[in-house]
Design a protein around this motif. Structure first.
Motif, PDB file in Angstrom:
ATOM      1  N   SER A 444      14.457  17.473 -20.931  1.00  0.00           N
ATOM      2  CA  SER A 444      14.326  16.521 -19.810  1.00  0.00           C
ATOM      3  C   SER A 444      14.961  17.033 -18.526  1.00  0.00           C
ATOM      4  O   SER A 444      15.110  16.248 -17.574  1.00  0.00           O
ATOM      5  N   ASN A 445      15.348  18.331 -18.493  1.00  0.00           N
ATOM      6  CA  ASN A 445      15.985  18.935 -17.309  1.00  0.00           C
ATOM      7  C   ASN A 445      17.253  18.193 -16.901  1.00  0.00           C
ATOM      8  O   ASN A 445      17.526  17.993 -15.714  1.00  0.00           O
ATOM      9  N   LYS A 446      18.020  17.777 -17.912  1.00  0.00           N
ATOM     10  CA  LYS A 446      19.286  17.101 -17.650  1.00  0.00           C
ATOM     11  C   LYS A 446      20.441  18.022 -18.032  1.00  0.00           C
ATOM     12  O   LYS A 446      20.273  18.975 -18.800  1.00  0.00           O
ATOM     13  N   SER A 447      21.611  17.734 -17.482  1.00  0.00           N
ATOM     14  CA  SER A 447      22.791  18.529 -17.798  1.00  0.00           C
ATOM     15  C   SER A 447      23.351  18.110 -19.155  1.00  0.00           C
ATOM     16  O   SER A 447      23.206  16.960 -19.579  1.00  0.00           O
ATOM     17  N   LEU A 448      23.994  19.078 -19.794  1.00  0.00           N
ATOM     18  CA  LEU A 448      24.545  18.800 -21.106  1.00  0.00           C
ATOM     19  C   LEU A 448      25.814  17.986 -21.005  1.00  0.00           C
ATOM     20  O   LEU A 448      26.491  17.953 -19.969  1.00  0.00           O
ATOM     21  N   ASN A 449      26.142  17.310 -22.093  1.00  0.00           N
ATOM     22  CA  ASN A 449      27.382  16.545 -22.172  1.00  0.00           C
ATOM     23  C   ASN A 449      28.573  17.506 -22.158  1.00  0.00           C
ATOM     24  O   ASN A 449      28.529  18.612 -22.696  1.00  0.00           O
ATOM     25  N   THR A 450      29.655  17.069 -21.548  1.00  0.00           N
ATOM     26  CA  THR A 450      30.845  17.932 -21.461  1.00  0.00           C
ATOM     27  C   THR A 450      31.474  18.210 -22.819  1.00  0.00           C
ATOM     28  O   THR A 450      32.215  19.170 -22.979  1.00  0.00           O
ATOM     29  N   SER A 451      31.184  17.379 -23.824  1.00  0.00           N
ATOM     30  CA  SER A 451      31.727  17.590 -25.160  1.00  0.00           C
ATOM     31  C   SER A 451      30.831  18.462 -26.035  1.00  0.00           C
ATOM     32  O   SER A 451      31.119  18.653 -27.209  1.00  0.00           O
ATOM     33  N   SER A 452      29.763  18.997 -25.488  1.00  0.00           N
ATOM     34  CA  SER A 452      28.851  19.821 -26.259  1.00  0.00           C
ATOM     35  C   SER A 452      29.512  21.143 -26.624  1.00  0.00           C
ATOM     36  O   SER A 452      30.231  21.751 -25.824  1.00  0.00           O
ATOM     37  N   GLY A 453      29.251  21.625 -27.826  1.00  0.00           N
ATOM     38  CA  GLY A 453      29.857  22.868 -28.293  1.00  0.00           C
ATOM     39  C   GLY A 453      29.220  24.112 -27.723  1.00  0.00           C
ATOM     40  O   GLY A 453      29.787  25.206 -27.844  1.00  0.00           O
ATOM     41  N   ILE A 454      28.046  24.012 -27.116  1.00  0.00           N
ATOM     42  CA  ILE A 454      27.362  25.187 -26.570  1.00  0.00           C
ATOM     43  C   ILE A 454      27.334  25.170 -25.041  1.00  0.00           C
ATOM     44  O   ILE A 454      26.583  25.927 -24.425  1.00  0.00           O
ATOM     45  N   LEU A 455      28.158  24.313 -24.448  1.00  0.00           N
ATOM     46  CA  LEU A 455      28.152  24.198 -22.988  1.00  0.00           C
ATOM     47  C   LEU A 455      28.600  25.501 -22.334  1.00  0.00           C
ATOM     48  O   LEU A 455      28.075  25.892 -21.285  1.00  0.00           O
ATOM     49  N   THR A 456      29.574  26.195 -22.896  1.00  0.00           N
ATOM     50  CA  THR A 456      30.099  27.428 -22.303  1.00  0.00           C
ATOM     51  C   THR A 456      29.110  28.581 -22.377  1.00  0.00           C
ATOM     52  O   THR A 456      29.286  29.585 -21.686  1.00  0.00           O
ATOM     53  N   LEU A 457      28.075  28.477 -23.162  1.00  0.00           N
ATOM     54  CA  LEU A 457      27.079  29.543 -23.257  1.00  0.00           C
ATOM     55  C   LEU A 457      26.002  29.436 -22.195  1.00  0.00           C
ATOM     56  O   LEU A 457      25.104  30.291 -22.144  1.00  0.00           O
ATOM     57  N   ASN A 458      26.076  28.411 -21.341  1.00  0.00           N
ATOM     58  CA  ASN A 458      25.099  28.207 -20.268  1.00  0.00           C
ATOM     59  C   ASN A 458      23.670  28.251 -20.809  1.00  0.00           C
ATOM     60  O   ASN A 458      22.844  29.069 -20.398  1.00  0.00           O
ATOM     61  N   PRO A 459      23.334  27.373 -21.778  1.00  0.00           N
ATOM     62  CA  PRO A 459      22.002  27.458 -22.397  1.00  0.00           C
ATOM     63  C   PRO A 459      20.906  26.936 -21.470  1.00  0.00           C
ATOM     64  O   PRO A 459      21.145  26.125 -20.563  1.00  0.00           O
ATOM     65  N   PHE A 460      19.709  27.406 -21.700  1.00  0.00           N
ATOM     66  CA  PHE A 460      18.521  26.920 -20.991  1.00  0.00           C
ATOM     67  C   PHE A 460      17.348  26.987 -21.948  1.00  0.00           C
ATOM     68  O   PHE A 460      17.386  27.667 -22.984  1.00  0.00           O
ATOM     69  N   LEU A 461      16.275  26.286 -21.610  1.00  0.00           N
ATOM     70  CA  LEU A 461      15.096  26.180 -22.469  1.00  0.00           C
ATOM     71  C   LEU A 461      14.014  27.107 -21.951  1.00  0.00           C
ATOM     72  O   LEU A 461      13.627  27.042 -20.778  1.00  0.00           O
ATOM     73  N   ASP A 462      13.544  28.004 -22.785  1.00  0.00           N
ATOM     74  CA  ASP A 462      12.509  28.965 -22.410  1.00  0.00           C
ATOM     75  C   ASP A 462      11.474  29.014 -23.523  1.00  0.00           C
ATOM     76  O   ASP A 462      11.784  29.405 -24.659  1.00  0.00           O
ATOM     77  N   ASP A 463      10.265  28.602 -23.230  1.00  0.00           N
ATOM     78  CA  ASP A 463       9.156  28.608 -24.186  1.00  0.00           C
ATOM     79  C   ASP A 463       9.495  27.782 -25.432  1.00  0.00           C
ATOM     80  O   ASP A 463       9.169  28.158 -26.566  1.00  0.00           O
ATOM     81  N   GLY A 464      10.185  26.665 -25.231  1.00  0.00           N
ATOM     82  CA  GLY A 464      10.519  25.777 -26.330  1.00  0.00           C
ATOM     83  C   GLY A 464      11.710  26.205 -27.135  1.00  0.00           C
ATOM     84  O   GLY A 464      12.013  25.563 -28.153  1.00  0.00           O
ATOM     85  N   LEU A 465      12.422  27.276 -26.744  1.00  0.00           N
ATOM     86  CA  LEU A 465      13.582  27.769 -27.467  1.00  0.00           C
ATOM     87  C   LEU A 465      14.814  27.714 -26.582  1.00  0.00           C
ATOM     88  O   LEU A 465      14.738  28.015 -25.375  1.00  0.00           O
ATOM     89  N   ILE A 466      15.949  27.315 -27.186  1.00  0.00           N
ATOM     90  CA  ILE A 466      17.211  27.318 -26.463  1.00  0.00           C
ATOM     91  C   ILE A 466      17.752  28.744 -26.474  1.00  0.00           C
ATOM     92  O   ILE A 466      17.973  29.321 -27.550  1.00  0.00           O
ATOM     93  N   LYS A 467      17.980  29.298 -25.263  1.00  0.00           N
ATOM     94  CA  LYS A 467      18.473  30.658 -25.141  1.00  0.00           C
ATOM     95  C   LYS A 467      19.799  30.659 -24.388  1.00  0.00           C
ATOM     96  O   LYS A 467      20.122  29.717 -23.659  1.00  0.00           O
ATOM     97  N   VAL A 468      20.537  31.745 -24.583  1.00  0.00           N
ATOM     98  CA  VAL A 468      21.854  31.876 -23.964  1.00  0.00           C
ATOM     99  C   VAL A 468      21.702  32.471 -22.577  1.00  0.00           C
ATOM    100  O   VAL A 468      21.012  33.490 -22.398  1.00  0.00           O
TER     101      VAL A 468
END
Length: 621
Positions: A444-468
């Motif tokens: 949904s192009n929203k920012s992640l929750n601050t309590s998320s465990g993968i927030l520090t990896l700066n993830p983004f969605l590319d072709d339906g896959l979460i990438k670092v």
């Protein structure tokens, strides 16, 4: 009392040649229990004999109480749970014994035929309208005991002569014992469950006939026992305590489950919903069920397309909580326990009504559904059923080819592009299952929750896959290495990818395996997971054996002064001792020794002993 009174009165009490002292001595020696305690306080004397005799007569010479005891014993005779000649003979002998005792007490037992006969169910053997007598009942019981004893002896003899036909002998003996039972519906010479007239009735009418005749709904025989005490097995279809001839899909669900249907009361009043699958395939860990795409009507009247899982063995319908919230369906409270195979269960507290509509025609139906958090696992156990990742990818690729049916394919082998697409599909499903909130926010192009465990990896969605993400996007490396696919820790897919990289890198160490994995993937906690996999690798263990230390049998002798090695202590602080004895093994090699220290005697292996170089010749001088 009366047998004792008659025998004692004729032998002792009426004998004039015996004195009263002797009579009292005889009386006390013949009494036991409460009767002995009644006169235990009386001393043995001539005057006390008549007193003791009167006390016993006053206490036990009570004809009304004796008659009442015999009648109560007749009424308390146990009932038979199954046809057994021994138990039936014991009950018959008990009844006859008490009736004869009452007859000896001059009770009018000859006029008690109606009372005694109605104590047992044998009306099916009577003919005519005359009132049966107790003698007829006694003869019937004796004859029935003979039949049962004969059939039991025949079955036992057949077991001894032919052990291979043991099962057939049991069946024949059972038929011989029950062939004389009469049908409670048509009064024919056959059991009720073989009655053609009864089998011709509808299932609901069968249940009505059984209840009207007050028969056991489980064995369809005697009404003398309750359902919970019936020893016959239950329904062969639903395993509920009722006969298989009375089984209906709706009645079984109403008895012990909340079944899906158009009626609301059946689901609301139930307390347990049982969900099982009727398939039983040996050697398979899971069952492939059919699916269908249907339209569901939301609360505002709009139609939504969803996927339905078709399970022919399920006795209730379910809907996920997420879909119910998306459709805006009103929920109502419910308290049911959903039981599945292997005795697994979960509780559900909500239910709702769902309107299903066909995509092809005007068919529409409203059903009751139980609201659950999740109906099935999103990721099947495909990886657990295959030896490596490549084989699992090929299986998924074949499934995708079957579903999509692409044109122009002339070979039966899957291509590299198909296996890559299959691996990406598995990674996408794993990410949706392991990171549901993060995947939904990134979609949904929203920012992640601050309590998320993968927030520090700066993830983004590319072709339906979460990438670092990160600063590697400007480096001169491949696209997959700059932005690897994110995977959860301790997942089976992560383990298979690490194992494949370890094999392809010729069983390299931890760091080299991690480098190979991160060329395309980024599993969380990669280092610890890689160490565990390499530690369990059989080939790595074989090429790196641990050599045992060679032990010299002649290096330690009795009387030598040694130091006992202690881990964590300086050699100056090791214990000093002298070898008292050595213990050779079965091969004659000494591996342990007993050492006497200043305070105790210790047994230590030779590898934990340091021999002091002391010259024995200097000690002799």
């Amino acid at each position: 009392w009366f047998p004792f009174y008659d025998s004692f009165n004729s032998i002792i009490h009426s004998n004039a040649s015996i004195s009263d002292v002797q009579k009292l001595q005889y009386l006390k020696s013949t009494l036991t229990g409460d009767a002995s305690g009644v006169i235990s306080a009386l001393e043995i004397s001539a005057a006390n004999y008549q007193i003791a005799w009167d006390i016993l007569k006053e206490r036990y010479d009570n004809r009304r109480m004796i008659v009442h005891t015999h009648i109560k014993a007749i009424l308390d005779l146990p009932s038979l749970t199954k046809e057994d000649s021994t138990e039936l003979r014991r009950i018959a002998d008990g009844a006859i014994r008490h009736v004869q005792a009452l007859k000896a007490l001059k009770c009018p037992t000859a006029h008690w035929d109606d009372l005694l006969v109605t104590l047992r169910e044998w009306q099916s053997s009577l003919t005519g309208t005359e009132t049966p007598t107790f003698k007829q009942f006694k003869n019937f019981i004796s004859q029935h005991c003979l039949v049962l004893e004969t059939t039991n002896k025949v079955s036992l003899a057949s077991k001894d002569t032919n052990k291979n036909s043991q099962t057939n002998a049991k069946r024949q003996s059972t038929c011989a014992a029950t062939v004389k039972s009469k049908c409670n519906y048509c009064k024919g010479e056959h059991p009720m469950y073989y009655c053609k007239e009864f089998l011709a009735l509808p299932i609901k009418q069968r249940a009505v006939e059984v209840r009207n005749r007050k028969l056991c709904v489980n064995c369809l025989r005697s009404p003398m026992h309750s359902l919970d005490k019936c020893t016959s097995r239950g329904c062969k279809i639903c395993n509920v305590k009722h006969n298989t001839l009375l089984y209906t899909s709706t009645s079984s669900a109403e008895d012990h489950s909340g079944t899906s249907g158009t009626g609301e009361s059946s689901l609301r009043n139930s307390t347990t919903a049982v969900t099982t699958h009727s398939s039983n395939i040996q050697g398979k860990d899971h069952i492939m069920l059919s699916t269908a795409v249907v339209n569901v009507i939301a609360s505002d009247g709009t139609s939504h397309s969803c996927q339905a899982l078709l399970d022919s063995g399920s006795q209730a319908s379910f809907i996920s909580r997420q879909l119910a919230a998306t459709l805006g369906l009103p929920l109502r409270p419910l308290n049911v326990t959903i039981s599945a195979v292997n005795s697994t269960s979960s509780n559900a507290t909500m239910a709702t009504k769902v309107t299903l509509q066909s995509r092809l025609n005007s068919y529409c139906r409203m059903i009751d559904c139980i609201v659950t958090e999740r109906i099935t696992e999103k990721f099947p156990k495909t990886l657990n059923n295959h030896s490596n990742l490549n084989r699992a990818c090929r299986v998924v690729a074949y499934c995708l080819r079957f579903l999509r049916r692409p044109a122009g394919i002339t070979t039966h082998f899957v291509s590299h592009e198909e296996t890559t697409a299959a691996l990406q599909l598995m990674c996408r499903i794993v990410q949706q299952h392991s990171f549901p909130e993060e995947y939904k926010a990134l979609s949904s192009n929203k920012s992640l929750n601050t309590s998320s465990g993968i927030l520090t990896l700066n993830p983004f969605l590319d072709d339906g896959l979460i990438k670092v993400g990160g600063r590697l996007k400007h480096s001169n490396i491949t696209q997959d290495a700059r932005h690897p696919v994110l995977l959860p820790k301790n997942h089976e897919l992560s383990r298979r990818i690490i194992t494949q990289a370890h094999v392809r890198s010729l069983y390299a160490g931890t760091q080299a395996t991690m480098t190979a994995v991160r060329q395309q993937f980024w599993p969380l906690a990669l280092r610890s997971l890689t160490r565990k996999i390499i530690l369990k690798c059989v080939k790595c263990f074989k090429v790196k054996p641990v050599h045992s230390e060679t032990i010299m049998s002649g290096s330690t002798k009795i009387g030598q002064v040694v130091l006992i090695k202690q881990q964590g202590l300086h050699p100056l602080h090791w214990l000093l001792g002298r070898v008292q004895s050595v213990h050779p093994g079965t091969d004659g090699v000494v591996r342990t020794a007993e050492i006497k220290t200043a305070k105790s005697i210790l047994t230590r292996p030779l590898t934990r002993i340091a021999i002091l170089p002391i010259d024995d010749s200097s000690d002799k001088r």
